[in-house]
Design a protein around this motif. Structure first.
Motif, short mmCIF file in Angstrom:
data_model
loop_
_atom_site.label_atom_id
_atom_site.label_comp_id
_atom_site.label_asym_id
_atom_site.label_seq_id
_atom_site.Cartn_x
_atom_site.Cartn_y
_atom_site.Cartn_z
N ILE A 188 0.84 -1.09 0.02
CA ILE A 188 -0.39 0.56 0.05
C ILE A 188 1.00 1.13 -0.16
O ILE A 188 1.64 1.18 0.98
CB ILE A 188 -0.93 -0.55 1.30
N HIS A 189 0.70 2.12 -1.12
CA HIS A 189 1.47 2.80 -0.91
C HIS A 189 0.91 4.14 -0.87
O HIS A 189 -1.01 4.55 -0.58
CB HIS A 189 2.19 3.91 -2.52
N VAL A 190 1.66 5.80 -0.50
CA VAL A 190 0.81 7.33 -0.34
C VAL A 190 1.74 7.57 -1.20
O VAL A 190 2.62 7.75 -1.16
CB VAL A 190 1.43 7.04 1.47
N ASP A 191 0.93 8.07 -1.74
CA ASP A 191 1.49 8.77 -2.94
C ASP A 191 1.42 10.91 -2.40
O ASP A 191 0.79 10.93 -1.65
CB ASP A 191 0.91 8.77 -4.65
N VAL A 218 3.81 -1.31 -8.05
CA VAL A 218 3.01 -1.74 -8.21
C VAL A 218 2.07 -2.09 -6.14
O VAL A 218 2.56 -1.74 -5.46
CB VAL A 218 2.18 -3.57 -8.50
N GLY A 219 0.49 -1.96 -6.77
CA GLY A 219 -0.16 -2.26 -5.56
C GLY A 219 -1.05 -1.38 -5.12
O GLY A 219 -1.04 -0.63 -6.01
N LEU A 220 -2.06 -0.76 -4.22
CA LEU A 220 -2.57 0.02 -3.93
C LEU A 220 -2.06 1.42 -3.78
O LEU A 220 -1.52 1.11 -2.73
CB LEU A 220 -3.58 -1.14 -2.73
N ARG A 221 -3.15 2.55 -4.03
CA ARG A 221 -2.30 3.74 -4.03
C ARG A 221 -3.33 4.78 -3.04
O ARG A 221 -4.63 5.05 -3.80
CB ARG A 221 -1.77 3.75 -5.52
N PHE A 222 -2.45 5.35 -2.48
CA PHE A 222 -3.90 6.59 -1.63
C PHE A 222 -2.63 7.76 -1.70
O PHE A 222 -1.65 7.65 -1.63
CB PHE A 222 -3.81 6.32 -0.11
N THR A 223 -3.37 8.70 -1.27
CA THR A 223 -3.30 10.60 -1.68
C THR A 223 -2.78 10.86 -0.23
O THR A 223 -3.16 11.98 0.23
CB THR A 223 -3.45 11.34 -2.25
N ASN A 224 -3.64 9.99 0.36
CA ASN A 224 -4.03 10.34 2.24
C ASN A 224 -3.13 9.48 3.20
O ASN A 224 -4.14 8.38 3.00
CB ASN A 224 -5.57 10.79 2.21
N ALA A 231 -6.65 1.16 5.05
CA ALA A 231 -6.81 -0.19 4.65
C ALA A 231 -5.90 -1.32 5.32
O ALA A 231 -6.05 -2.44 5.30
CB ALA A 231 -6.57 0.39 3.01
N ALA A 232 -4.44 -1.21 5.82
CA ALA A 232 -3.77 -1.46 6.31
C ALA A 232 -4.92 -2.60 7.10
O ALA A 232 -4.64 -3.92 7.82
CB ALA A 232 -2.69 -1.37 6.67
N THR A 239 1.40 -1.28 4.82
CA THR A 239 1.53 0.23 4.62
C THR A 239 2.97 0.62 4.72
O THR A 239 3.62 0.36 6.56
CB THR A 239 0.61 0.96 4.29
N ILE A 240 3.56 1.58 4.63
CA ILE A 240 5.01 2.22 5.76
C ILE A 240 3.74 4.07 6.30
O ILE A 240 3.45 4.82 5.36
CB ILE A 240 6.24 2.54 4.35
N VAL A 241 3.69 3.58 7.11
CA VAL A 241 3.41 5.00 8.09
C VAL A 241 4.09 5.46 9.32
O VAL A 241 5.26 4.33 9.21
CB VAL A 241 2.01 4.89 8.54
N SER A 242 4.03 6.36 9.75
CA SER A 242 4.11 7.10 10.89
C SER A 242 4.12 6.55 11.91
O SER A 242 3.00 6.16 12.62
CB SER A 242 4.18 8.90 10.83
#
Length: 294
Positions: A188-191, A218-224, A231-232, A239-242
């Protein structure tokens, strides 16, 4: 004119606004009068003093040497009056405070802890302001903020709170036990992230963690980041998060951090308008943030 005399205050106010704004029209708009009224007040001031304080041309207004001396005095005087009025208003209503931060920080971290703030500051009327950009702190609008970055931040009093870190997180139901499991799990990506730099994204994390053979494009992409985290939690991927923003979900077991490798993040700061940092409720709130973000 006796030694105790001062010019009419309305004339001084018109002069201060005109000199500061370098415009009769702008001064008139600020004081809610006509440019003719401003001109009349300036003329009255000059007649009272017996000297010229402004040089006028059809396109500009500038201070004379004597006018500059008077302007310095009026700026200081009116500035002190404004500060005194602000202090008096805050004495009448001392516990109203507006705090600004990002939507993610307010939603994920601060809102779940509002009851703690109410316990520490029961009389504080805390108002939250969400903004993805840095907002100016000024009286009557924004008093304090939680800012994210390296600093320093100009024009504010800043206190370092915590250095952030980023790491992959996922639902415990995905049963990720080693790096090889990433090959079967949706990334899961954060753009659109702009901080911290370099960005904490999958290509960087995989490179530093020594993971190869994974298509990080590849993978799911979010801007938020909030949507990515939800989603995680729902088990849709990793996903990579704070780790600051994910702290509550990790503590509740909604998310797990399956790998040790982390990426450095930015720094959270408590910032406030100059001159209010020593006020009791601001000091108490700052200390609460320092203790809570250890």
């Amino acid at each position: 004119m006796t030694g105790s005399d001062i010019p009419p205050l309305t004339a001084l106010r018109a002069f201060e606004a005109t000199a500061r704004l370098r415009s009769f029209k702008a001064a008139a708009a600020e004081l809610f009068v006509t440019p003719t009224a401003i001109s009349h007040q300036i003329r009255q001031l000059e007649e009272y003093l017996g000297l010229r304080v402004l040089d006028r041309t059809p396109r500009s207004v500038s201070l004379t040497a004597r006018g500059k001396e008077l302007y310095d005095a009026t700026t200081m005087g009116f500035g002190e009056i404004r500060r005194s009025v602000e202090r008096l208003r805050e004495t009448e209503n001392p516990s109203t405070l507006t705090l600004s931060s990002t939507t993610a920080f307010l939603s994920h971290w601060l809102v779940p802890r509002l009851a703690e703030i109410r316990h520490v500051l029961p009389d504080l009327d805390l108002r939250l302001h969400a903004s993805e950009t840095i907002v100016k702190l000024q009286p009557g609008e924004i008093d304090v903020a939680i800012r994210y970055g390296i600093g320093p931040f100009a024009g504010v009093e800043a206190t370092l709170l915590k250095t952030d870190a980023f790491a992959p997180v996922c639902s415990p139901w995905l049963n990720i036990v080693d790096l090889q499991d990433l090959r079967r799990i949706e990334l899961i990506h954060v753009d659109g992230r702009t901080a911290p730099l370099p960005l904490p994204d999958w290509p960087r994390w995989c490179s530093e963690a020594g993971v190869s053979g994974i298509d990080t494009a590849v993978g799911l992409r979010f801007t938020n980041s909030m949507h990515a985290m939800q989603a995680a939690i729902a088990g849709q991927g990793v996903t990579i998060v704070s780790l600051v923003l994910a702290a509550d979900a990790l503590a509740a077991g909604l998310l797990v951090q399956p790998f040790r490798h982390i990426l450095p993040g930015g720094i959270y700061h408590f910032v406030c308008r100059p001159g209010i940092g020593s006020r009791t409720y601001v000091k108490t709130l700052r200390e609460w943030f320092q203790d809570s973000l250890k």
